[in-house]
Design an enzyme around this catalytic site. Structure first.
Site, short mmCIF file in Angstrom:
data_model
loop_
_atom_site.label_atom_id
_atom_site.label_comp_id
_atom_site.label_asym_id
_atom_site.label_seq_id
_atom_site.Cartn_x
_atom_site.Cartn_y
_atom_site.Cartn_z
N GLY A 127 0.79 -1.30 0.03
CA GLY A 127 0.08 0.03 -0.04
C GLY A 127 1.06 1.13 -0.09
CD GLU A 162 8.07 -2.64 -6.12
OE1 GLU A 162 8.54 -1.64 -5.73
OE2 GLU A 162 6.91 -2.72 -6.58
CB THR A 204 7.61 5.19 -14.31
OG1 THR A 204 8.37 6.36 -13.70
CG2 THR A 204 6.04 5.07 -13.58
CD GLU A 239 9.01 8.09 -18.05
OE1 GLU A 239 8.57 7.25 -17.27
OE2 GLU A 239 9.01 7.96 -19.10
C1 LIG Z 1 -0.76 -3.10 -12.84
C2 LIG Z 1 -0.13 -2.21 -11.64
C3 LIG Z 1 -0.25 -2.90 -10.34
C4 LIG Z 1 0.14 -1.86 -9.48
N1 LIG Z 1 0.32 -2.65 -8.06
C5 LIG Z 1 0.72 -1.59 -7.06
C6 LIG Z 1 0.72 -2.15 -5.83
O1 LIG Z 1 0.46 -3.33 -5.55
N2 LIG Z 1 0.92 -1.43 -4.70
C7 LIG Z 1 1.25 -0.05 -4.89
O2 LIG Z 1 1.40 0.51 -3.94
N3 LIG Z 1 1.34 0.63 -6.12
C8 LIG Z 1 0.89 -0.57 -7.37
N4 LIG Z 1 1.05 0.28 -8.67
C9 LIG Z 1 1.00 1.68 -8.57
C10 LIG Z 1 2.44 2.07 -9.13
O3 LIG Z 1 3.55 1.67 -8.41
C11 LIG Z 1 2.37 3.51 -9.74
O4 LIG Z 1 1.49 3.20 -10.84
C12 LIG Z 1 3.55 3.94 -10.20
O5 LIG Z 1 4.65 4.06 -9.17
C13 LIG Z 1 3.85 5.26 -10.72
O6 LIG Z 1 2.87 6.30 -9.88
P1 LIG Z 1 1.39 6.93 -10.51
O7 LIG Z 1 0.66 5.93 -11.27
O8 LIG Z 1 0.95 7.84 -9.77
O9 LIG Z 1 2.01 7.98 -11.79
P2 LIG Z 1 2.64 9.38 -11.61
O10 LIG Z 1 3.72 9.41 -10.50
O11 LIG Z 1 1.63 10.34 -11.46
O12 LIG Z 1 3.52 9.31 -13.09
C14 LIG Z 1 2.90 9.82 -13.92
C15 LIG Z 1 4.04 10.03 -15.26
O13 LIG Z 1 4.80 10.90 -14.82
C16 LIG Z 1 6.28 10.58 -14.73
N5 LIG Z 1 6.73 11.01 -13.56
C17 LIG Z 1 6.58 11.17 -12.59
N6 LIG Z 1 7.50 11.70 -11.79
C18 LIG Z 1 8.75 11.97 -12.52
C19 LIG Z 1 9.84 12.49 -12.15
N7 LIG Z 1 10.11 12.86 -11.15
N8 LIG Z 1 10.67 12.64 -13.32
C20 LIG Z 1 10.07 12.06 -14.54
N9 LIG Z 1 8.81 11.77 -14.97
C21 LIG Z 1 8.31 11.55 -13.86
C22 LIG Z 1 6.00 8.80 -14.35
O14 LIG Z 1 7.04 8.26 -14.94
C23 LIG Z 1 4.74 8.61 -15.43
O15 LIG Z 1 5.26 8.53 -16.70
C24 LIG Z 1 0.62 -0.73 -9.69
C25 LIG Z 1 0.35 -0.07 -10.89
C26 LIG Z 1 -0.05 -0.77 -11.98
C27 LIG Z 1 -0.28 -0.35 -13.12
#
Ligand SMILES: Cc1cc2nc3c(=O)[nH]c(=O)nc-3n(C[C@H](O)[C@H](O)[C@H](O)COP(=O)(O)OP(=O)(O)OC[C@H]3O[C@@H](n4cnc5c(N)ncnc54)[C@H](O)[C@@H]3O)c2cc1C
Lengths: 342, 388
Positions: free
Chosen positions: B124, B240, B369, B371
């Site tokens: 979480g 991870e 991600t 990035e």
């Molecule tokens: C199938 C799936 C399973 C998942 N399971 C889990 C889980 O079990 N537990 C959990 O906690 N999370 C989980 N996640 C969440 C995942 O860890 C997040 O989606 C991920 O960390 C990105 O966060 P966000 O979606 O908020 O995107 P954001 O952080 O909002 O990012 C959006 C875009 O902006 C870019 N970006 C953001 N910050 C920067 C930066 N500093 N520099 C350059 N680019 C940037 C990102 O690379 C991305 O392309 C899961 C996600 C998916 C898709």
């Protein structure tokens, strides 16, 4: 698994690294242009056993492994060595493997350093071997003539072909008389193996080009400022370099694995050689392109070293085949192996 | 230099294959496809029976004390086969954190049940307003005597529907810089105030939104210090990124090679002889070998130096970007037939290409991600300045 170099391998890398640092500085590389051949560097390489090591002990060499040669090739690429290292090594190995009287006779002056024998990568389409590596500076050339391997001494009036990589290339007219070294199916197989070794060593040389390109880029973007900060602060710059170094490091593992496989898992070499060649051709190009681009206008200036890398990253592998053709070869091998297994 | 993983790894790989042939039944796969849940209790318990839930763990904790490379060979097989391992993976990741920095009581309470296959633990971290910037978490935890009261929401809490605990990153002090006011808890999910809502994704994988209203957790379930959550996260997040990479791509490539080997084009020519098809297959083979090698290097560095640096990030970045490219490229290779969906009886190689095309975008996102990985590589690997 052990990805460390052995003590001996580390010594080899250090020794050749030091030799290239001294004898293949970028000033020397520039001075050797446009022909791309530095006789002093070549002499030092021979003195240090660079050709001899490629040949097995029974044939009069010092019997280094293909992986050892690969590690030297990486240094060669790192310093853009203007010397025909890879083709001379591969041609010498081929002569040793053929082992016929004629081949042995041709090998002797190679080992004592008096003759430079190279190898044509492509067959002659119309009586002319196109773009022979080191063709402009060699004494003799080996090529695959239908189903036989032959050697001849090219015309002394041959012209070097001007090219983007400052490589000593020449189109060589095949004369009426030549020395037949081997013939039959075995000859084709041996030549194929030599081409594969050329691909592997070239892949490792490209690793050197890619690695050094990244280093040059990283140094530059830490220093150069724009908008009040080092340009390496901008993700558009740093992320490009991060992606490029990832591919270069992955490519290094692949190129070394291909060389290593030749002695330990030879059944994998026909697949790994073209994979390593194609992959590193692209990753070295990408690394040198990124690095040059992040120099801005300066990168476009002849004075900056990165252009030396950018041109060669593209030119060196282009002597043989484009990456897609290499990938296709690997796929053909995989498909054939799967069909056999099934 | 030696690129072989070694005899022990080869033997363990062979055992893993034999196990998968038996335990990864068509029913298990069908269930994964239908529900999108990459956790299967029967499969999970079979692993436990074999003593293979955590083969790399010390024997006294229920593991087999296998070395890092044996575990990698094992994990490669599971990934290539497409086995349901998400729940196992997150459970072990947090169990590892507890093993390293948990209290004796936490170890006693959690580890035997986790290793015994009775419970699973999920992650979480992500919230509606924070993902990559994981330290910006807002879910609030407030102390109440020996307990804490939690209010907030988490996003993408994958497998929460099957889980017993969520390892939750909470805000315990909003008045200090963001990294200094975080605390992590192991929060029981089966209690009032927890709401789990399914989220369906592009690949069919199911994940969840989870809501927490006055949820209570004992102080004994706090992992690490109060306001020391970031230190705990740095331990957890490194796990991870280390592991097998590129298994999905290996599966995709063998499907595409099978197609090329068994079909002919409209003129009756074997597809396996088409230069453009060969080039696409070979390019993917090169990428897959590189993904595998980067992951193996990371495991090898860990096995020799205890921890690895940016190697894990490189492997994760490369493999996820490679399958993104391959999914699109192989759809192109198949032509209009590439449109036929996985699950449709007319699909080519069961829709492997179009599935990968969808699946890949999750892989470039979770676990940090692309990035974020590039930033790690640029700063820690290349020594470039902190980005803006
Ligand atoms: C199938 C799936 C399973 C998942 N399971 C889990 C889980 O079990 N537990 C959990 O906690 N999370 C989980 N996640 C969440 C995942 O860890 C997040 O989606 C991920 O960390 C990105 O966060 P966000 O979606 O908020 O995107 P954001 O952080 O909002 O990012 C959006 C875009 O902006 C870019 N970006 C953001 N910050 C920067 C930066 N500093 N520099 C350059 N680019 C940037 C990102 O690379 C991305 O392309 C899961 C996600 C998916 C898709």
């Amino acid at each position: 698994m052990d990805l460390n170099l052995s003590g001996e391998q580390q010594q080899l890398v250090d020794a050749f690294g030091a030799l290239y640092a001294k004898e293949s500085s970028t000033e020397r590389v520039r001075a050797a242009e446009p022909l791309g051949h530095d006789p002093n560097l070549w002499a030092r390489l021979k003195e240090n056993g660079a050709v001899e090591m490629a040949v097995d002990e029974d044939s009069g060499g010092s019997g280094a492994s293909l992986l050892d040669l690969a590690l030297v090739a990486e240094q060669h690429g790192r310093y853009l060595g203007p010397a025909p290292l890879v083709e001379a090594q591969v041609a010498a190995r081929l002569l040793a493997r053929i082992g016929s009287d004629a081949a042995r006779k041709a090998l002797a002056p190679v080992l004592d350093g008096t003759r430079l024998v190279t190898m044509a990568l492509h067959p002659p389409p119309a009586g002319v071997l196109p773009l022979v590596p080191a063709g402009a500076v060699c004494d003799d050339v080996i090529f695959l003539d239908g189903r036989r391997i032959a050697l001849f001494t090219p015309d002394t009036k041959r012209q070097a072909v001007g090219n983007i990589g400052s490589l000593p290339l020449a189109d060589l007219e095949v004369p009426a008389s030549m020395v037949v070294l081997a013939s039959g199916e075995g000859a084709e197989r041996l030549f194929e193996e030599a081409r594969r070794e050329w691909m592997i060593l070239m892949a490792n040389a490209l690793v050197g080009i890619g690695t050094r390109s990244i280093e040059i880029g990283v140094e530059y973007v830490k220093e150069r400022k724009a908008f009040g900060v080092p340009i390496g602060t901008f993700q558009a710059v740093s992320h490009g370099l991060a992606a490029a170094v990832t591919a270069v490091e992955g490519g290094m593992l692949l190129a070394r694995e291909a060389a290593w496989s030749a002695e330990v898992e030879p059944e994998r070499t026909p697949e790994l050689a073209p994979l390593a060649f194609g992959f590193n051709a692209e990753s070295a190009r990408e690394a040198s392109y990124r690095s040059l681009h992040y120099h801005g206008g300066y990168g476009f200036m002849v004075e900056y070293d990165i252009q030396l890398y950018f041109r060669r990253a593209k030119a060196w592998p282009s002597q043989f085949v484009e990456p897609d053709v290499a990938f296709g070869q690997a796929a053909a091998h995989r498909l054939a192996a799967a069909a056999k297994g099934a | 230099m030696d690129f072989r993983l070694g005899e022990h790894s080869d033997a363990f790989r062979a055992e893993a294959r034999a196990f998968l042939d038996e335990a990864l039944t068509p029913e298990v796969k069908a269930q994964m496809e239908e529900t999108g849940i990459h956790h299967n209790w029967d499969f999970h318990r079979k692993l436990v029976e074999r003593g293979w839930l955590a083969p790399g763990w010390p024997v006294e904790y229920g593991g087999q004390g296998r070395d890092r490379l044996e575990v990698l060979a094992f994990a490669e097989e599971f990934q290539r086969a497409g086995a349901p391992t998400y729940g196992t993976g997150t459970t072990l990741m947090i169990a590892n954190v507890i093993r390293l920095i948990g209290t004796e009581e936490q170890k006693k309470l959690i580890l035997p049940r986790a290793l015994g296959g009775e419970i699973i633990i999920v992650l979480g971290f992500t919230e509606p307003e924070s993902g990559s910037d994981v330290a910006a978490a807002q879910a609030r935890a407030v102390r109440d005597g020996d307990e804490w009261v939690i209010n907030g929401q988490k996003m993408f809490t994958t497998n929460a529907q099957d889980a017993d605990y969520v390892f939750m990153l909470t805000r315990t002090n909003p008045d200090v810089p963001k990294h200094q006011g975080l605390t992590t808890f192991l929060v029981p999910l089966k209690q009032p105030g927890v709401e789990i809502r399914a989220v369906h994704t592009l690949s069919g994988e199911r994940t969840n939104l989870t809501f927490y209203t006055d949820v209570r957790v004992d102080d004994g379930m706090r992992i690490g210090e109060v306001d020391g959550g970031w230190e705990v996260m740095t331990v957890g997040l490194t796990f991870e990124r280390s592991g097998a990479q590129g298994g999905e791509s290996v599966r995709l490539l063998s499907a595409m090679e099978h197609w090329a080997a068994t079909t002919t084009d409209e003129h009756g020519h074997p597809r396996s002889e088409d230069p453009s098809i060969r080039a696409r297959l070979g390019r993917a083979a090169a990428e897959n070998e590189v993904s595998t090698l980067l992951a193996r290097r990371s495991a090898w560095v860990e096995s020799t130096q205890g921890t690895s640096g940016v190697e894990g990030s490189m492997g994760k970045l490369f493999a996820s970007e490679a399958i993104t490219r391959q999914g699109a490229d192989f759809m192109d290779m198949l032509g209009p037939d590439g449109l036929r969906s996985m699950g449709d009886p007319t699909a080519i190689e069961d829709g492997a290409a179009e599935y990968s095309f969808r699946f890949a975008l999750g892989a470039t996102t979770y676990g940090g991600t692309s990035e974020i990985q590039r930033t790690i590589i640029a700063q820690r690997g290349l020594g470039l300045p902190r980005s803006r």
